[in-house]
Design a protein around this motif. Structure first.
Motif, PDB file in Angstrom:
ATOM      1  N   SER A  24      20.392  -4.456  12.079  1.00 17.50           N
ATOM      2  CA  SER A  24      18.982  -3.182  12.169  1.00 17.50           C
ATOM      3  C   SER A  24      19.491  -2.204  11.135  1.00 17.50           C
ATOM      4  O   SER A  24      20.324  -1.745  12.170  1.00 17.50           O
ATOM      5  CB  SER A  24      18.596  -2.973  13.550  1.00 17.50           C
ATOM      6  OG  SER A  24      17.149  -2.004  12.710  1.00 17.50           O
ATOM      7  N   ALA A  33      14.617  -1.845   9.068  1.00 19.46           N
ATOM      8  CA  ALA A  33      14.507  -3.017   7.320  1.00 19.46           C
ATOM      9  C   ALA A  33      15.931  -3.760   7.602  1.00 19.46           C
ATOM     10  O   ALA A  33      16.961  -3.198   9.342  1.00 19.46           O
ATOM     11  CB  ALA A  33      16.068  -2.226   6.433  1.00 19.46           C
ATOM     12  N   THR A  49      17.691  -0.086  10.182  1.00 12.67           N
ATOM     13  CA  THR A  49      16.831   0.486  10.285  1.00 12.67           C
ATOM     14  C   THR A  49      17.544   1.825  11.247  1.00 12.67           C
ATOM     15  O   THR A  49      17.438   3.215  11.328  1.00 12.67           O
ATOM     16  CB  THR A  49      15.808  -0.309  11.906  1.00 12.67           C
ATOM     17  OG1 THR A  49      15.228  -0.885  10.718  1.00 12.67           O
ATOM     18  CG2 THR A  49      14.680   1.199  11.980  1.00 12.67           C
ATOM     19  N   LYS A  50      18.796   0.795  11.447  1.00  7.67           N
ATOM     20  CA  LYS A  50      19.859   1.903  12.809  1.00  7.67           C
ATOM     21  C   LYS A  50      20.924   2.435  11.789  1.00  7.67           C
ATOM     22  O   LYS A  50      20.291   3.511  10.902  1.00  7.67           O
ATOM     23  CB  LYS A  50      20.836   1.314  13.906  1.00  7.67           C
ATOM     24  CG  LYS A  50      19.675   0.218  14.145  1.00  7.67           C
ATOM     25  CD  LYS A  50      18.564   1.038  15.288  1.00  7.67           C
ATOM     26  CE  LYS A  50      16.942   0.079  15.673  1.00  7.67           C
ATOM     27  NZ  LYS A  50      17.353  -1.107  16.467  1.00  7.67           N
ATOM     28  N   LEU A  77      18.302   3.888  16.960  1.00  2.60           N
ATOM     29  CA  LEU A  77      19.766   4.762  17.581  1.00  2.60           C
ATOM     30  C   LEU A  77      19.813   4.792  15.825  1.00  2.60           C
ATOM     31  O   LEU A  77      19.797   4.224  15.353  1.00  2.60           O
ATOM     32  CB  LEU A  77      20.076   3.399  18.443  1.00  2.60           C
ATOM     33  CG  LEU A  77      20.628   2.488  17.819  1.00  2.60           C
ATOM     34  CD1 LEU A  77      21.889   1.898  17.021  1.00  2.60           C
ATOM     35  CD2 LEU A  77      20.724   2.038  18.944  1.00  2.60           C
ATOM     36  N   SER A 133      12.957  -5.785   8.655  1.00  3.49           N
ATOM     37  CA  SER A 133      12.904  -5.402   9.529  1.00  3.49           C
ATOM     38  C   SER A 133      14.440  -6.100   9.977  1.00  3.49           C
ATOM     39  O   SER A 133      14.730  -6.826   9.797  1.00  3.49           O
ATOM     40  CB  SER A 133      11.815  -5.566  10.959  1.00  3.49           C
ATOM     41  OG  SER A 133      12.052  -6.590  11.509  1.00  3.49           O
ATOM     42  N   GLY A 134      15.260  -5.862  11.799  1.00  2.26           N
ATOM     43  CA  GLY A 134      16.216  -6.828  12.067  1.00  2.26           C
ATOM     44  C   GLY A 134      15.570  -8.068  12.242  1.00  2.26           C
ATOM     45  O   GLY A 134      17.151  -8.740  12.113  1.00  2.26           O
ATOM     46  N   MET A 135      14.534  -7.544  13.115  1.00  2.00           N
ATOM     47  CA  MET A 135      14.037  -9.177  14.152  1.00  2.00           C
ATOM     48  C   MET A 135      13.870  -9.513  12.490  1.00  2.00           C
ATOM     49  O   MET A 135      13.907 -11.276  13.368  1.00  2.00           O
ATOM     50  CB  MET A 135      12.775  -8.571  14.451  1.00  2.00           C
ATOM     51  CG  MET A 135      13.343  -8.105  15.972  1.00  2.00           C
ATOM     52  SD  MET A 135      14.524  -9.163  17.234  1.00  2.00           S
ATOM     53  CE  MET A 135      14.251 -10.546  16.965  1.00  2.00           C
ATOM     54  N   ILE A 185      17.094 -11.880  12.158  1.00  2.15           N
ATOM     55  CA  ILE A 185      17.025 -12.559  13.017  1.00  2.15           C
ATOM     56  C   ILE A 185      16.098 -13.589  12.961  1.00  2.15           C
ATOM     57  O   ILE A 185      17.118 -15.585  12.998  1.00  2.15           O
ATOM     58  CB  ILE A 185      16.990 -12.076  14.728  1.00  2.15           C
ATOM     59  CG1 ILE A 185      18.124 -10.739  14.323  1.00  2.15           C
ATOM     60  CG2 ILE A 185      17.816 -12.933  16.070  1.00  2.15           C
ATOM     61  CD1 ILE A 185      18.186  -9.503  15.940  1.00  2.15           C
ATOM     62  N   ASP A 212      25.555  -9.329  15.973  1.00  2.65           N
ATOM     63  CA  ASP A 212      24.633  -8.845  15.947  1.00  2.65           C
ATOM     64  C   ASP A 212      25.270  -7.892  15.810  1.00  2.65           C
ATOM     65  O   ASP A 212      26.104  -7.356  16.398  1.00  2.65           O
ATOM     66  CB  ASP A 212      23.169  -8.666  17.383  1.00  2.65           C
ATOM     67  CG  ASP A 212      22.749  -7.428  16.670  1.00  2.65           C
ATOM     68  OD1 ASP A 212      22.910  -6.580  16.033  1.00  2.65           O
ATOM     69  OD2 ASP A 212      21.659  -7.429  16.681  1.00  2.65           O
ATOM     70  N   TYR A 230      19.252  -7.616  21.922  1.00  2.09           N
ATOM     71  CA  TYR A 230      18.250  -6.786  21.984  1.00  2.09           C
ATOM     72  C   TYR A 230      17.493  -7.812  21.722  1.00  2.09           C
ATOM     73  O   TYR A 230      17.009  -9.053  21.957  1.00  2.09           O
ATOM     74  CB  TYR A 230      18.417  -6.999  20.176  1.00  2.09           C
ATOM     75  CG  TYR A 230      17.079  -6.202  19.112  1.00  2.09           C
ATOM     76  CD1 TYR A 230      17.383  -4.700  20.301  1.00  2.09           C
ATOM     77  CD2 TYR A 230      16.228  -6.508  19.339  1.00  2.09           C
ATOM     78  CE1 TYR A 230      16.244  -3.503  19.730  1.00  2.09           C
ATOM     79  CE2 TYR A 230      14.727  -5.707  19.053  1.00  2.09           C
ATOM     80  CZ  TYR A 230      14.793  -4.186  19.260  1.00  2.09           C
ATOM     81  OH  TYR A 230      14.320  -3.545  18.616  1.00  2.09           O
ATOM     82  N   THR A 235      24.662  -4.349  14.606  1.00  4.57           N
ATOM     83  CA  THR A 235      24.199  -3.204  14.672  1.00  4.57           C
ATOM     84  C   THR A 235      24.777  -1.672  15.223  1.00  4.57           C
ATOM     85  O   THR A 235      24.879  -0.867  14.706  1.00  4.57           O
ATOM     86  CB  THR A 235      22.461  -3.570  14.955  1.00  4.57           C
ATOM     87  OG1 THR A 235      22.353  -4.052  14.495  1.00  4.57           O
ATOM     88  CG2 THR A 235      21.891  -1.881  14.854  1.00  4.57           C
ATOM     89  N   PHE A 236      25.238  -1.923  16.197  1.00  7.35           N
ATOM     90  CA  PHE A 236      25.833  -1.352  17.095  1.00  7.35           C
ATOM     91  C   PHE A 236      27.085  -0.897  16.712  1.00  7.35           C
ATOM     92  O   PHE A 236      27.428   0.672  16.931  1.00  7.35           O
ATOM     93  CB  PHE A 236      25.973  -0.826  18.216  1.00  7.35           C
ATOM     94  CG  PHE A 236      24.595  -0.666  19.930  1.00  7.35           C
ATOM     95  CD1 PHE A 236      23.557  -1.605  19.239  1.00  7.35           C
ATOM     96  CD2 PHE A 236      24.898  -0.523  20.778  1.00  7.35           C
ATOM     97  CE1 PHE A 236      22.438  -0.854  20.041  1.00  7.35           C
ATOM     98  CE2 PHE A 236      23.496   0.100  21.786  1.00  7.35           C
ATOM     99  CZ  PHE A 236      22.607  -0.466  21.381  1.00  7.35           C
TER     100      PHE A 236
HETATM  101  C1  LIG Z   1      17.201  -1.956  16.428  1.00  6.74           C
HETATM  102  C2  LIG Z   1      17.583  -3.234  16.620  1.00  6.74           C
HETATM  103  C3  LIG Z   1      17.052  -4.661  16.930  1.00  6.74           C
HETATM  104  C4  LIG Z   1      15.933  -4.958  15.845  1.00  6.74           C
HETATM  105  O1  LIG Z   1      16.225  -3.902  14.659  1.00  6.74           O
HETATM  106  P1  LIG Z   1      14.626  -3.899  13.605  1.00  6.74           P
HETATM  107  O2  LIG Z   1      15.293  -3.544  12.592  1.00  6.74           O
HETATM  108  O3  LIG Z   1      13.919  -2.747  14.773  1.00  6.74           O
HETATM  109  O4  LIG Z   1      13.210  -5.259  13.876  1.00  6.74           O
HETATM  110  C5  LIG Z   1      18.331  -5.992  16.517  1.00  6.74           C
HETATM  111  N1  LIG Z   1      19.457  -5.532  17.576  1.00  6.74           N
HETATM  112  C6  LIG Z   1      19.494  -4.334  17.670  1.00  6.74           C
HETATM  113  C7  LIG Z   1      21.104  -4.425  18.071  1.00  6.74           C
HETATM  114  C8  LIG Z   1      19.213  -3.386  17.727  1.00  6.74           C
HETATM  115  O5  LIG Z   1      19.411  -2.046  17.952  1.00  6.74           O
END
Ligand SMILES: *Cc1c(COP(=O)(O)O)cnc(C)c1O
Length: 403
Positions: free
Chosen positions: A216, A229, A218-219, A347, A96-98, A101, A194, A122, A196-197
């Motif tokens: 993350s 992931a 996952t996004k 997202l 996961s993203g967490m 981190i 981070d 986050y 992700t966005f």
């Molecule tokens: C969703 C998200 C995370 C955490 O990721 P997971 O895959 O849900 O553990 C961390 N940082 C940002 C910016 C996120 O949007």
């Protein structure tokens, strides 16, 4: 016909390829037979062919065929693609993203160390540095991400790490990556972003001097709302250190999810390009509406950091947020009237998702926390998917008429 020279078939440097080619070909070296789609190494452990082999496997750091928590060829392949997208030497995927981190931060700090982090991170990142790490003697100073001088003022002799996240959630504020890297490097402080966005298509923090980048996955990287992931990427030396913590933390990505992530990555560039385009059109439309108080999107000229956005991003992403005139109840009515975007957290996937930000974070932040985080009661976060932009705009127009 003359056989082509094998050297001609392999470009000199993978990093010279554009991202759209890297997502398809960065893992070519891993092809093991004539199958185009990669195999899934759905196994937890790997056979040694001899006692000597076993001894070699057991002592080699990050052997990709020893035990899946340590490494796995399917995971290695997706790591190769993501590292190439971020311009990094190495990457590590996690469950996961967490997971990415937490594993990274645990690998880099010890009791007595100090971290500088942003006010808007986050939620899990904020909890890690403000609630969990203090129990182990690691302290954190929280600063305003838009003020480089606030980062500078927060640095102490024992500062080991600066955490940044840009654009941040949910009001799309930016952190000046180059300025933070220039602050940290000469002082021997590591920087961790981070990303992700933005996704690597829109922003590559390592190009601006940041040491480590995470997603993350996952996004946007996965992009299909079907897996969890995470990934961290950076230098070989730092990734080795992080991998040592990863073996212990154990936030392992399963091979099937790694395969799904790799499959999602193949279309990252086309998806994100389209989402950039649609989000900008939607943001501009909303900004023109009388029923909208404010729109937050780094691609709008009205964004307070529009100049920085153009300096460090090559596209502005698929997430925007906006405040609906009329307060909490009106915002609920507006969201309820939407037909296309689904009300769901997360997202970056193919389907548009919408959340009422105050409702989402009220439980964890409380009313005072919402105000401090700049989350107004009428704030909506909108993750633009791959629907036709005309349909999305017609839907928004219809819902705005209900408030
Ligand atoms: C969703 C998200 C995370 C955490 O990721 P997971 O895959 O849900 O553990 C961390 N940082 C940002 C910016 C996120 O949007």
């Amino acid at each position: 016909m003359q056989q082509p020279d094998p050297a001609d078939q392999v470009p000199a440097a993978l990093t010279e390829w554009a991202l759209a080619s890297l997502v398809i070909h960065a893992d070519d070296e891993f092809a093991i037979d004539s199958a185009i789609a990669p195999p899934i190494h759905q196994t937890s452990t790997f056979r040694a062919n001899s006692a000597a082999d076993f001894a070699e496997m057991a002592t080699q750091a990050r052997h990709p065929r020893y035990y899946t928590r340590y490494g796995n060829p399917t995971l290695e392949r997706v790591e190769k693609v993501i590292a190439s997208l971020e311009g990094a030497e190495a990457a590590l995927v996690t469950g996961s993203g967490m997971g990415a981190i937490t594993t990274t931060v645990l690998a880099l700090v010890q009791a007595g160390d100090h971290i500088v982090a942003q006010r808007n991170h986050y939620m899990g990142t904020t909890k890690l540095v403000t609630e969990i790490l203090p129990r182990f003697g690691v302290t954190t100073t929280i600063v305003e991400q838009t003020e480089v001088s606030a980062f500078a003022a927060a640095i102490r002799p024992e500062t080991k790490l600066i955490l940044v996240e840009t654009p941040s959630n949910p009001t799309l504020q930016l952190t000046d990556l180059r300025a933070i890297a220039e602050l940290a490097r000469p002082r021997g402080i590591l920087t961790f972003c981070d990303n992700t966005f933005a996704s690597p298509y829109n922003q590559r923090p390592l190009d601006h001097g940041i040491d480590l980048v995470m997603h993350s996955a996952t996004k946007y990287l996965g992009g299909h709302h079907d897996l969890s992931a995470g990934v961290v990427a950076g230098s070989q030396a730092l990734l080795e250190k992080i991998w040592n913590a990863h073996m212990v933390v154990g936030a392992v990505l399963g091979p099937i999810d790694a395969w799904l992530l790799l499959r999602g990555l193949r279309t990252l560039v086309v998806r994100v390009k389209q989402q950039n385009q649609t989000a900008l059109t939607v943001a501009q439309f909303l900004e023109s509406q009388a029923a909208i108080e404010q729109v937050y999107y780094p691609g709008l000229a009205s964004h307070p950091q529009a100049e920085l956005a153009r300096r460090q991003m090559q596209g502005f992403g698929g997430v925007l947020s906006f405040a609906v005139k009329g307060g909490y109840a009106a915002t609920q009515r507006f969201i309820s009237a939407l037909k296309l975007p689904t009300q769901a957290v997360s997202l970056g996937g193919y389907e548009s998702l919408v959340v009422h930000a105050a409702a989402m974070w009220e439980g964890t932040l409380g009313e005072a926390g919402l105000v401090e985080a700049g989350i107004q009661p009428n704030l909506v976060r909108f993750s633009v998917g791959l629907e036709d932009e005309r349909d999305l705009i017609a839907d928004l127009q219809h819902a705005l008429a209900q408030v």
